[in-house]
Structures are given as C-alpha cells and as structure tokens.
Design an enzyme around this catalytic site. Structure first.
Site, PDB file in Angstrom:
ATOM      1  N   GLU A 677      39.931  45.723  35.340  1.00  0.00           N
ATOM      2  CA  GLU A 677      39.965  44.695  36.394  1.00  0.00           C
ATOM      3  C   GLU A 677      41.306  44.651  37.108  1.00  0.00           C
ATOM      4  O   GLU A 677      41.447  43.962  38.115  1.00  0.00           O
ATOM      5  CB  GLU A 677      39.711  43.308  35.781  1.00  0.00           C
ATOM      6  CG  GLU A 677      38.350  43.165  35.163  1.00  0.00           C
ATOM      7  CD  GLU A 677      38.125  41.759  34.644  1.00  0.00           C
ATOM      8  OE1 GLU A 677      37.391  41.003  35.297  1.00  0.00           O
ATOM      9  OE2 GLU A 677      38.688  41.431  33.573  1.00  0.00           O
ATOM     10  N   CYS A 748      30.311  45.965  35.633  1.00  0.00           N
ATOM     11  CA  CYS A 748      29.654  44.667  35.466  1.00  0.00           C
ATOM     12  C   CYS A 748      30.061  43.691  36.566  1.00  0.00           C
ATOM     13  O   CYS A 748      29.578  42.572  36.619  1.00  0.00           O
ATOM     14  CB  CYS A 748      29.941  44.079  34.096  1.00  0.00           C
ATOM     15  SG  CYS A 748      31.681  43.789  33.799  1.00  0.00           S
TER      16      CYS A 748
HETATM   17  C1  PEP Z   1      34.736  40.918  37.455  1.00  0.00           C
HETATM   18  O1  PEP Z   1      35.881  40.517  37.638  1.00  0.00           O
HETATM   19  O2  PEP Z   1      34.174  41.778  38.158  1.00  0.00           O
HETATM   20  C2  PEP Z   1      33.944  40.359  36.352  1.00  0.00           C
HETATM   21  C3  PEP Z   1      32.764  40.863  36.023  1.00  0.00           C
HETATM   22  O3  PEP Z   1      34.459  39.266  35.719  1.00  0.00           O
HETATM   23  P1  PEP Z   1      34.348  37.768  36.309  1.00  0.00           P
HETATM   24  O4  PEP Z   1      33.573  37.855  37.592  1.00  0.00           O
HETATM   25  O5  PEP Z   1      33.684  36.962  35.277  1.00  0.00           O
HETATM   26  O6  PEP Z   1      35.792  37.461  36.507  1.00  0.00           O
HETATM   27 MG    MG Z   2      36.826  39.293  36.072  1.00  0.00          MG
END
Ligand code: PEP
Ligand code: MG
Length: 820
Positions: A677, A748
């Site tokens: 990320e 994801c």
């Molecule tokens: C993302 O950052 O793409 C992720 C799946 O986590 P979240 O959206 O929960 O921060």
């Molecule tokens: Mg995230």
C-alpha cells in the site's frame, strides 16, 4: 529519409480520415491525409517546416514543409470552441521547426472530457495538388513514418482574371472566426464559380481557393475583410463569400459525422462512485418536506413524543442493521449516532425551553451539523449527511409518517443534488437504472451503499447535470464517470444491449461451478472483501472462492472498549464458518488515519495519513497484536494473516515473530503476507518477497500515496485514479519483485473490481482478485473473456500512456474489441 515523408506528430492510433467525425475532414474538403487518435500530450512537427499560423484558440497549426507542401494539423474536433483551454502552443507563426519538435501541448484528459473527439487530422492541403499514401497503421509513436506525399499533375486551377474586379468589404460574423471547418466550406463554395477571389485582411491576403492561405489570414469573429473577385462569375462568387462570412450560424449546421471510433462524444464529466452502465430517462429527486408541528404542548407531552419517536427510529435502525452487508453497516452507524446522548440531551433541553419536539430535534441536529462542518476535516463534514438523515427519520416518526425512500419509475436514472445514505438504501436496485449526482463524493456512505447494491453511480457532475430536464434519456457510464446527455437511438440500443449482455454473463458466472479462469485457461483466484458474516454469505452466493481481505476494523470501530481475544476469535470463526472451507485472508487491525478507534486513545496528528496507522499501531501496542494474532490462530480453519501499511521488512519480521510464538503455543501455523500500500513496499517488493508468503496490493492507499492525493478529499477526487500510469508501474514493480521469489500477488483494493483495470492487473502478473461481494460475478465473467497474452500486451501499452484517462480510453477500446 525523403522530404516527402510525413512523420507521426502524435503517439496513438492511426485512423483513416473517413472515420473522423467531421465531414470537412472525412470528405477531404481541406485536403488528403490521415488522423491519429492521440494518447500523448503534445502535437509535434510532422516534418521540417515553417510555421505559417497558430490559431488563437491554440487547437490548430498550419505549416509549410521544406519540400513546399502545406499541412494543417487540427487537434480534435470542435476544439476551437474551447477558447484555448487545455491547449498550449509552443511555437509562433514564422518559426522554423524540425520534425518531432513540440508545436502544441495539450491536456488530453481535459480534451477527452470537453470536446466531441480528440482524433487529430493531419492534412496535406489542396487535394488538387497533392495525394497521400499511408505508410503506417495501428499504433504509432512520435516520429514513426506516417504518410508519403505524392505531388499530382497540376489541374486547371483558378479562373483567369478577366474583366472588371469587384471589391466589397465585410465583417466576419462566424462565431469562432474563419477556422478550419468554415475555411474548407468556403473553398468548396468558391470552387463552384468561375471566378478568382482574394481575401485581404491587414497586410495579408489569400486566395479563396487555399484553405491554408485563408487560415493564415487569422480572421477572428468581428474581423473586417476586403474581398476582391474577378472573372465571368465574379458577382455570384462575391455574393456567396459575403453571405457565408456574414452567417453566424454557418458552423452550427449539421456535421455529417461518421461514428466516432471510441466512446468519446459530447458529454458531462463527473467522478465514478459505483461501477456500471445505465440508460434511461432522468428522474429528478425532489425531497418532500416533512410537516413539523411548531406549536408545543406541555414540556412533559413534548418530551414523551420525542422519546417515543427516538425509540421508534432506534428500533427500525437495529432491525435494518441486523440485515448486515453495506446497508446494515450504515444503519448500525446511524444507530450509534442516534445513541449519542449529546443529541438527545440537547433536544430534551430544547423541549424544556418550551419548544415542540420537532423544532427541538431540528435545533439539536443543526447544532451538531454545525460542529461537524466546522471541524475542518472533510470526511467528518461528510457525516453531516448522516445527521440530516436522522433528522428526517425522527421528524417522520413524530408526524406519524412512514419513512419512505424516493419513488423512482422503473428504468429511470435518478438525478439529485445529493443523496442521503438512507435514500440510497431505500432504492430498489432492480428498478432504478443508476444514480447521477450534481454534488456528492465517491467515498460517501451513499456511494458505498450503491456499490454494494450493484447500482451504477457517478457524482460531482456540477451544474451541467442540474440543467438537464426531467424525462430526458441519458446514458450514464459510471465506469468512467461520464454522461451522454443526448444519445441517439443507436447509442441507446447499444448501451441496453451491453447492460443485458453483462447481466446475462454475471448470471452465468454466478451459476458456474468451476474455478475462475481466463479464456486461455489461466487460473485466477476470485475472492471477496468482507467485513461481516452477512458479507461472507453474500460472497459465497455470488460465487466467491474465498476471502482476500477481511477488514477486522469492524470489530474495533464504534466500540467503547477493545474486543477481547475470545470475542475476536468468535467473530473470525463465524465468518470462517460462513465461508466453509474456502481460504480466508485476515488483515490485522488497520486503524489510524481515516479510521478512528476512539477508545484506543490514538494521538491527534497533524498529518494522520502519514502517521500512526495500520501495522504501526499494532507494533506500538504489543498486547493488541498478540491478542489479535492469537484469536486468528484459534480459528479452526487455517487462515492467512496479512499486515496493512507495511513500509519495511522489519515490520513483516516483527509480525512473523508473533505468529510463530503464538502458533507455537497453539500448535498452529499460518501464512503471513504483506499488503502493498506504500510506494516503499512496492519499490522494495523483491526484498519483502524474501520473507512474505503472499502479497495483496491495496490500490486505494497505494494510489493516494503515489499521487500524493487524499483518497477521501472531494477536491482531488477526480485525480485519485488507480489507473494512473505511475500506480500501474508500481504494481508492475511489485509483480516483478514477487516473481523473483515465486510470491503470489493479489489485489484487494478497488482496482480489482474495476472492469478497465482487470486486464492490466492480470497482464502485470496478478493471480488473485478480491472484490466486494456484489462485484464477484461481474469480474469473474470478465476474467473468463480475457486472454493472458493480450492482457500482457495492453498492460505494457498502458504503462506508456500519459494519464489515467488515456488508459481508460485504451482499455475501453480493447474490451469493445473482444466484446466484453
Ligand atoms: C486499500 O488500501 O486498497 C485497501 C484494500 O485497504 P483499505 O481500503 O481498507 O484501506
Ligand atoms: Mg488500505
């Protein structure tokens, strides 16, 4: 290198002139040539030349090549009406330029959004003197040989000067002056007469048979021009030229345009909020006012009325929350807001001051809305919508009215200034075609709900959407955040066919038993993102093969105390049971930043997105981490553990140490993976891959950190697009690093659920996609149509493009070609 060769002045797709959606070019009125549908951001010189003119709107140049022929390069169609916006000339008339030198830089995203087409004709002027032979087809890069110019035996040209010369002066009434299209039409008109016509403006003059010459006069709207005509039909020619130049409406005449080659068209630009395509008449939502009793009875009576209404609404919310899913989550959040004593105490105090229950409630809400709006945090201010929603619920209960959602005719596109979450939740996704909002944000609760219900939604269209009248049929492309406000019958039929085909494919994918594979048989794991047991049940019903992201925050948010290890274990076990024996990736607590956990006493930070969040929170609180990992390892089915917001190998090592210690106690093992990320994690993927069992790319955060654009800030929402080539390159780097150690890579983040991203992700090497349950069937159906070799090619091409908009256009075309 022949001096009769023209080189590609743009990168993009070579398009025959006949396909340019403007008859002036398509019918070669200005001359023969070719067009390029650009993917870059600069028009360069197609040969060594002298610049004759640069139009004041910056959209077109004329050139004289060193070989003597004249060229017109015209960026896009109808771009003159942009008045220079999005176009920045780099040269001036008179400049000598070399092939490949930038002539005009342009903002491709802006042009795509604001012009009917960006396809750019490159014309060799005067088809009576020059023909052309195409050299290139398909995709070209700047400087690739494009056309060969073929001089023709000169035809009999203008009529011989004879007899009296007629002279008249007139003023140009054409709204955008004499630019390329009217110039071509004027040449056509004059050619029909046996006459020699010359136009004079300032110290310049040009034959009315030379489009390039006419453009060189720089005749803007209101310019004075002298016309001289000579020859047997001089009077008729002169009269026709004057009538033409005086006709302000000449450009508004029909353009017999062939179909554009891409999905470009006149349209409104917004921001995608929930994917999909919709076509239907506009149904504008006007919110019915709820009558409020302003005359107060005794304070006791009013207090009782208020308490009853609050209880009634609370019970309704508890019921709605129990249904789970995204809707249940929002209803639970509303329930928590309603339970906040600040609200009810303020309202009761108002009643004590002699206000009616309704007025006291309105005042209490207004006070809290003001507090939220003054917080300075846009995400907090966005929650004011939830309060306004509660206001209506309680007022309706006081008035004894049912809380009704908007009633929308079947097949209509709901258009509103903004929508409250409960209004979206009350819609029937089988009835409403889609949602388009004048305002609204892509991360609002309303948007999350629409996505969960499979309702296409795009937001932030602004006043141009507000101006469209009720009942007008539009096409809403929520994948791209575009509205076509006047689709013709063929476009409507095509859109309806696409919607029907996608629906049928989704149903087939839902019913299909086998594992998800591409058309060439490559296995792709089709997982779902979950936050509750209800989500897990929905995901299984949609055909999900496992869970690629369990957001464990749901257990920690909106609580007064931390959940115990046993509470966590029970919740994880219930979700694992709903999944059966399907694999489950559980993400360690991801709070901090935009995800508060009030009881955790996290410090107030000046820059929370770059502060204590994700795995940093767990590593700073060892007991928290021990408890969560212990709870995960206690689940009977083996689970995989994933760490969020990792930036360094040491964070992964610290998590693995806890997993091994806790697993040792319990005799359990678990795979440990890393969420990619941060740009740091993507760039050092090869290092992380040495110790990680798997990667899952969180494209939401990776995009915001790569582009330095807050994913929750509406002011930059239009730019926060994971298809930005910079983000794609980091995904490519991640896959390359992972491949060195055979580490599997999933996605994801929301890019996994984006039709236009999927071919690129697979092409870059991603083998698992995890999407919201409502998107599982659609994405599974899409994967089944893709060929991996083609995906690899388009992924390579996408990373070379200049912008997310160009990537979206490129993949739209690819999917159209394969009928997806
Ligand atoms: C993302 O950052 O793409 C992720 C799946 O986590 P979240 O959206 O929960 O921060
Ligand atoms: Mg995230």
């Amino acid at each position: 290198m022949s001096d009769l060769t023209i080189f590609a002045p743009l990168a993009g797709w070579v398009t025959p002139l006949a396909q340019v959606p403007d008859a002036v070019f398509a019918e070669k009125m200005l001359g023969d040539g070719i067009a390029i549908d650009p993917v870059n951001d600069a028009l360069c010189a197609p040969c060594d030349a002298t610049v004759l003119t640069v139009h004041e709107a910056g959209h077109a140049v004329t050139l004289r090549s060193t070989a003597g022929f004249e060229l017109i390069c015209h960026i896009g169609i109808d771009t003159v009406s942009l008045g220079g916006r999005g176009l920045t000339p780099q040269v001036e008339a008179g400049a000598k330029v070399l092939a490949g030198q930038p002539l005009i830089r342009f903002d491709l995203d802006y042009l795509v959004q604001n012009a009917p087409a960006v396809v750019t004709p490159i014309i060799v002027a005067d088809a009576t003197l020059y023909g052309v032979e195409p050299i290139a087809s398909g995709v070209v890069a700047i400087g690739d040989p494009l056309l060969r110019v073929v001089p023709l035996a000169a035809e009999a040209g203008e009529a011989q000067a004879s007899g009296e010369t007629l002279v008249e002066e007139t003023v140009v009434a054409l709204s955008h002056g004499l630019h390329a299209r009217p110039a071509a039409r004027l040449v056509e008109a004059v050619r029909r007469h046996e006459a020699q016509v010359t136009l004079y403006h300032g110290d310049r003059h040009a034959s009315a048979l030379s489009a390039v010459g006419l453009l060189g006069l720089g005749l803007g709207h209101g310019a004075t021009v002298r016309i001289e005509a000579n020859g047997p039909q001089a009077a008729a020619a002169l009269a026709e030229v004057i009538a033409f130049l005086n006709d302000a409406t000449v450009e508004e005449g029909p353009r017999e345009a062939p179909e554009p080659t891409r999905g470009e068209g006149p349209g409104l630009g917004g921001v995608p909020a929930a994917p999909g395509l919709a076509v239907g008449p506009i149904h504008r939502l006007t919110r019915a006012a709820i009558p409020v009793e302003t005359v107060a009875g005794s304070p006791e009576t009013e207090r009782q009325k208020l308490t009853d209404a609050l209880t009634h609404v609370r019970e309704a919310l508890v019921l709605a929350a129990a249904a789970g899913g995204a809707r249940g989550g929002v209803m639970a959040a509303h329930g928590a807001m309603l339970a906040d004593p600040t609200l009810s105490e303020a309202a009761i105090a108002g009643v004590g001051r002699g206000l009616s229950a309704g007025v006291a409630w309105q005042e209490a809400i207004a006070e809290q809305v003001a507090v939220l709006m003054s917080s300075g945090d846009r995400r907090i201010a966005e929650r004011a919508d939830d309060l306004r929603d509660l206001e209506r619920h309680v007022l309706a209960a006081l008035a004894g009215l049912p809380i009704e959602g908007p009633s929308v005719p079947a097949g209509a596109v709901l258009v509103a200034e903004d929508l409250l979450p409960s209004q979206v939740a009350a819609l029937d996704a089988g009835v409403v075609a889609g949602i388009a909002l004048v305002k609204g944000g892509p991360t609002s609760h309303a948007a999350i709900l629409a996505a969960g219900m499979g309702l296409p939604m795009a937001v932030a269209f602004g006043d141009s959407l507000a101006a469209l009248e009720d009942g007008r049929t539009i096409i809403l492309d929520a994948d791209r955040g575009l509205i076509d406000p006047e689709p013709d019958a063929a476009a409507q039929v095509q859109a309806r066919e696409t919607i029907a085909r996608r629906k049928a494919e989704m149903e087939a994918a839902r019913a299909a038993q086998g594992p998800c594979r591409t058309a060439d048989g490559t296995r792709i794991e089709m997982f779902a993102n979950l936050g509750s047991v209800a989500d897990a049940e929905a995901a299984v019903a949609e055909g999900a093969e496992g869970c690629g992201l369990l957001r464990t925050e749901f257990l920690f948010l909106e609580r007064a105390t931390a959940p115990t290890r046993d509470e966590q274990a029970r919740d994880y076990q219930a979700i694992a049971d709903a999944l059966g024996d399907r694999p489950m990736i559980i993400r360690l607590l991801d709070v901090g930043g935009d995800k508060p956990a009030p009881y955790m006493d996290l410090p107030v930070e000046e820059n929370p997105a770059l502060g204590l969040r994700g795995i940093r929170v767990s590593l700073a609180d060892p007991q928290l981490l021990e408890d969560q990992i212990g709870a995960i390892l206690a689940v009977r089915q083996p689970c995989r553990i994933m760490a969020p917001m990792v930036a360094s190998l040491s964070e992964l090592e610290a998590v693995r140490a806890v997993v091994e210690r806790q697993g040792g106690h319990l005799g359990h093992r678990a795979e440990v993976g890393v969420m990619i990320e941060t740009p740091a994690a993507a760039i050092s993927a090869d290092i992380l891959a040495r110790k990680a069992d798997f990667f899952s790319i969180g494209t939401n955060d990776l995009t915001q950190y790569t582009l330095a654009m807050d994913r929750g800030n509406a002011a930059v929402a239009a730019g926060v697009d994971g298809l930005h080539p910079a983000v794609l390159r980091l995904i490519g780097t991640t896959c390359d690093g992972a491949a060195k150690h055979d580490t599997p890579v999933g996605v994801c983040g929301s890019l996994a659920a984006d039709r236009l991203a999927v071919p690129i992700l697979l092409g870059l090497g991603v083998t698992e996609l995890s999407v919201p349950p409502a998107r599982v069937a659609a994405i599974k159906a899409l994967v089944g149509k893709l060929d991996l070799a083609r995906c690899r090619t388009v992924a390579g091409e996408a990373m070379e493009l200049p912008s997310a908009a160009a990537v979206r256009a490129h993949i739209t075309q690819m999917l159209q070609e394969i009928g997806a």
